[in-house]
Design a protein around this motif. Structure first.
Motif, PDB file in Angstrom:
ATOM      1  N   VAL A 187       0.831  -1.203   0.000  1.00  0.00           N
ATOM      2  CA  VAL A 187       0.000   0.000   0.000  1.00  0.00           C
ATOM      3  C   VAL A 187       0.868   1.257   0.000  1.00  0.00           C
ATOM      4  CG1 VAL A 187      -1.769   1.280   1.257  1.00  0.00           C
ATOM      5  CG2 VAL A 187      -1.856  -1.230   1.187  1.00  0.00           C
ATOM      6  N   THR A 188       0.500   2.219  -0.867  1.00  0.00           N
ATOM      7  CA  THR A 188       1.248   3.472  -0.966  1.00  0.00           C
ATOM      8  C   THR A 188       0.467   4.680  -0.475  1.00  0.00           C
ATOM      9  OG1 THR A 188       0.461   3.821  -3.239  1.00  0.00           O
ATOM     10  CG2 THR A 188       2.557   2.636  -2.952  1.00  0.00           C
ATOM     11  N   SER A 189      -0.836   4.542  -0.283  1.00  0.00           N
ATOM     12  CA  SER A 189      -1.671   5.692   0.064  1.00  0.00           C
ATOM     13  C   SER A 189      -2.326   5.495   1.419  1.00  0.00           C
ATOM     14  CB  SER A 189      -2.746   5.910  -1.007  1.00  0.00           C
ATOM     15  OG  SER A 189      -3.627   4.799  -1.042  1.00  0.00           O
ATOM     16  N   SER A 190      -2.854   6.596   1.960  1.00  0.00           N
ATOM     17  CA  SER A 190      -3.547   6.547   3.245  1.00  0.00           C
ATOM     18  C   SER A 190      -4.689   7.547   3.232  1.00  0.00           C
ATOM     19  CB  SER A 190      -2.584   6.877   4.385  1.00  0.00           C
ATOM     20  OG  SER A 190      -3.290   7.058   5.602  1.00  0.00           O
ATOM     21  N   ASP A 191      -5.851   7.117   3.735  1.00  0.00           N
ATOM     22  CA  ASP A 191      -6.985   8.047   3.844  1.00  0.00           C
ATOM     23  C   ASP A 191      -7.091   8.647   5.243  1.00  0.00           C
ATOM     24  OD1 ASP A 191      -7.881   5.860   5.282  1.00  0.00           O
ATOM     25  OD2 ASP A 191      -9.707   5.545   4.112  1.00  0.00           O
ATOM     26  N   PHE A 212      -7.494   2.781  -2.182  1.00  0.00           N
ATOM     27  CA  PHE A 212      -6.075   2.861  -1.856  1.00  0.00           C
ATOM     28  C   PHE A 212      -5.294   2.395  -3.065  1.00  0.00           C
ATOM     29  CE2 PHE A 212      -7.101  -1.448  -0.192  1.00  0.00           C
ATOM     30  CZ  PHE A 212      -6.097  -2.217  -0.762  1.00  0.00           C
ATOM     31  N   TYR A 213      -4.002   2.674  -3.046  1.00  0.00           N
ATOM     32  CA  TYR A 213      -3.136   2.314  -4.158  1.00  0.00           C
ATOM     33  C   TYR A 213      -2.015   1.435  -3.640  1.00  0.00           C
ATOM     34  CZ  TYR A 213      -5.842   5.579  -6.818  1.00  0.00           C
ATOM     35  OH  TYR A 213      -6.901   6.188  -7.434  1.00  0.00           O
ATOM     36  N   MET A 214      -1.563   0.525  -4.496  1.00  0.00           N
ATOM     37  CA  MET A 214      -0.489  -0.361  -4.079  1.00  0.00           C
ATOM     38  C   MET A 214       0.466  -0.576  -5.246  1.00  0.00           C
ATOM     39  SD  MET A 214      -2.441  -4.045  -3.754  1.00  0.00           S
ATOM     40  CE  MET A 214      -2.822  -5.058  -5.195  1.00  0.00           C
ATOM     41  N   GLN A 215       1.752  -0.732  -4.908  1.00  0.00           N
ATOM     42  CA  GLN A 215       2.789  -0.954  -5.904  1.00  0.00           C
ATOM     43  C   GLN A 215       3.395  -2.329  -5.696  1.00  0.00           C
ATOM     44  OE1 GLN A 215       5.054   2.592  -4.889  1.00  0.00           O
ATOM     45  NE2 GLN A 215       6.599   1.379  -3.797  1.00  0.00           N
ATOM     46  N   ASP A 216       4.156  -2.797  -6.685  1.00  0.00           N
ATOM     47  CA  ASP A 216       4.578  -4.198  -6.671  1.00  0.00           C
ATOM     48  C   ASP A 216       5.805  -4.490  -5.821  1.00  0.00           C
ATOM     49  OD1 ASP A 216       6.485  -3.002  -8.274  1.00  0.00           O
ATOM     50  OD2 ASP A 216       6.042  -4.182 -10.066  1.00  0.00           O
TER      51      ASP A 216
END
Length: 473
Positions: A94-98, A107-111
């Motif tokens: 996970v790269t984002s936070s609300d 939310f967004y996630m990278q590999d």
């Protein structure tokens, strides 16, 4: 549903990538502190991967499945999603936070936690998801019968249903059966990039932009504009060459720092998630928290061209003594003008097709021993961009009138040319200056060459080269 037509395509594509997408690491440790149901769900996922009943697909390959569909469409009336028919699972961090309200039900996630190569959006009907899917959390998503495609910002995302022609959210009932976190929370190491280096390939990733600042004319402004109902876009700038490169920081009206003053006194670094504005028109950066804005340095000032000597300049009022020669195809550079601006133009577009072409625009001989510390500055406009066909070189052994392929050429300025803005539409006659391209290594008499290469007939971008300057201190 239109997506059912894709079953054969998906299966064929997946068959070709599954061999390389399967996880080869046999270390599947099971978390012990997530609660019995979540532990059991993740344990089953890991067991199914080991047995072959479930296949892990990379984020990049999952996006490629959708992109293959998108690239095959025409017109406007089609669904911007596909349904996944196979037993697949995708993993990310996970790269984002609300937590601050700047993200909402996503939310967004990278590999990978560091040096990622692809990222993905996740749409879910859940607020305060940071309590569960915190930054750096390793997350597995079961994809069978779920959807991948564009969200409203044209960011490729996954979800549990559809929303008109776009991907919709995982429902509250789907989340516990489809989205599983592990006990692992990694430190996300942001990609260090300049503003001009941020591209669409970074969408969904956590990045740090270095040596940036907010314009001084925003002094007294806040992150949010009180006259806006939803999102506010603020310009971020960095000094590059004789001007600024710009980017957009976007802030939701629901963020808890909406009324916080912008730091305009200093510059420094800013870290956030690269996304797109509503409708997908522009790349933007969204902050997780304003603690990721570290402006502790002095503001930068662009270079002053008056501090340099212009030792060579060509404004292309005509082709003059520049040589045009082709090594592939018949389309070539030609001299033209519009609105008082003259330039050399090249394009591979011809009657609705893309021609295969490699055309060389070669300068007269230049004495590089007559001065020191030379820098090259180009002014370029583009139109209908679908890739970058322009490359720049120098040569000490090219002979006028011969085949350029027989000479030795050294490429220069790749980063500076690739950093130029992209115009996918009609001619806007917006001539951008590259950053300074180092020529200090060139000695003796040499020529410069600007090569338009359509990459075997796949790139048709129009390039207008209006000014070539060589500067020396």
């Amino acid at each position: 549903m239109k997506t059912t037509k894709l079953l054969t395509l998906l299966l064929a594509l997946f068959a070709s990538i599954a061999i390389t997408s399967c996880v080869e690491d046999d270390d599947y440790s099971v978390p012990n502190n997530l609660g019995s149901e979540e532990n059991a769900g993740l344990e089953q996922i890991l067991a199914d991967i080991n047995s072959g009943d479930l296949t892990e697909i990379s984020i990049a390959d999952l996006k490629a499945l959708y992109q293959a569909y998108e690239d095959g469409q025409s017109g406007f009336d089609y669904d911007h999603f596909i349904q996944i028919p196979d037993n697949l699972v995708v993993k990310g961090y996970v790269t984002s936070s609300d937590a601050t309200g700047n993200f909402y039900k996503e939310f967004y996630m990278q590999d990978a936690p560091e040096n990622p190569t692809a990222a993905l959006g996740v749409l879910l009907n859940q607020v305060d998801s940071y309590n569960q899917f915190n930054i750096g959390r390793e997350v597995y998503i079961k994809l069978k019968d779920m959807y991948v495609g564009y969200n409203s910002n044209e960011v490729i995302s996954v979800g549990g249903k559809t929303d008109d022609q776009e991907v919709g959210q995982f429902t509250a009932n789907q989340i516990p059966t489809k989205i599983f976190r592990s006990e692992v929370t990694e430190t996300i190491v942001p990609l260090q990039l300049s503003l001009s280096q941020i591209s669409e390939s970074n969408v969904g990733m956590f990045v740090t932009a270095t040596d940036v600042q907010f314009p001084e004319n925003l002094e007294g402004s806040t992150y949010g504009d009180p006259s806006e109902d939803f999102d506010t876009q603020r310009t971020l700038q960095a000094c590059e060459g004789f001007g600024y490169s710009n980017f957009i920081v976007e802030t939701s009206s629901f963020s808890n720092f909406y009324n916080t003053p912008l730091p305009t006194t200093n510059g420094g670094t800013i870290s956030g998630v690269v996304l797109k504005s509503y409708g997908g028109d522009n790349l933007v950066m969204l902050l997780n928290d304003i603690s990721d804005v570290e402006f502790n340095n002095s503001r930068c000032t662009p270079l002053d061209i008056n501090d340099f000597n212009v030792v060579f300049e060509e404004t292309f009022d005509s082709q003059g003594s520049w040589e045009v020669t082709n090594t592939v195809g018949t389309r070539d550079w030609y001299n033209t003008g519009f609105g008082g601006e003259n330039y050399m133009r090249a394009t591979a577009f011809s009657s609705g097709n893309i021609d295969t072409m490699v055309s060389w625009l070669i300068s007269p001989s230049i004495d590089f021993d007559a001065q020191n510390s030379e820098q090259l500055l180009l002014e370029i406009a583009d139109a209908y961009s679908n890739g970058q066909p322009l490359k720049a070189y120098y040569s000490n052994d090219y002979t006028t009138g011969t085949n350029p392929d027989d000479a030795t050429w050294i490429e220069i300025g790749a980063d500076e040319i690739n950093a130029l803005g992209v115009n996918t539409g009609f001619y806007d006659n917006n001539y951008e200056a590259t950053g300074l391209i180092d020529l200090s290594m060139v000695t003796g008499n040499a020529v410069l060459a600007f090569v338009y290469d359509s990459n075997n007939g796949t790139i048709s971008t129009t390039i207008d080269l209006s000014d070539v300057k060589i500067l020396a201190e």
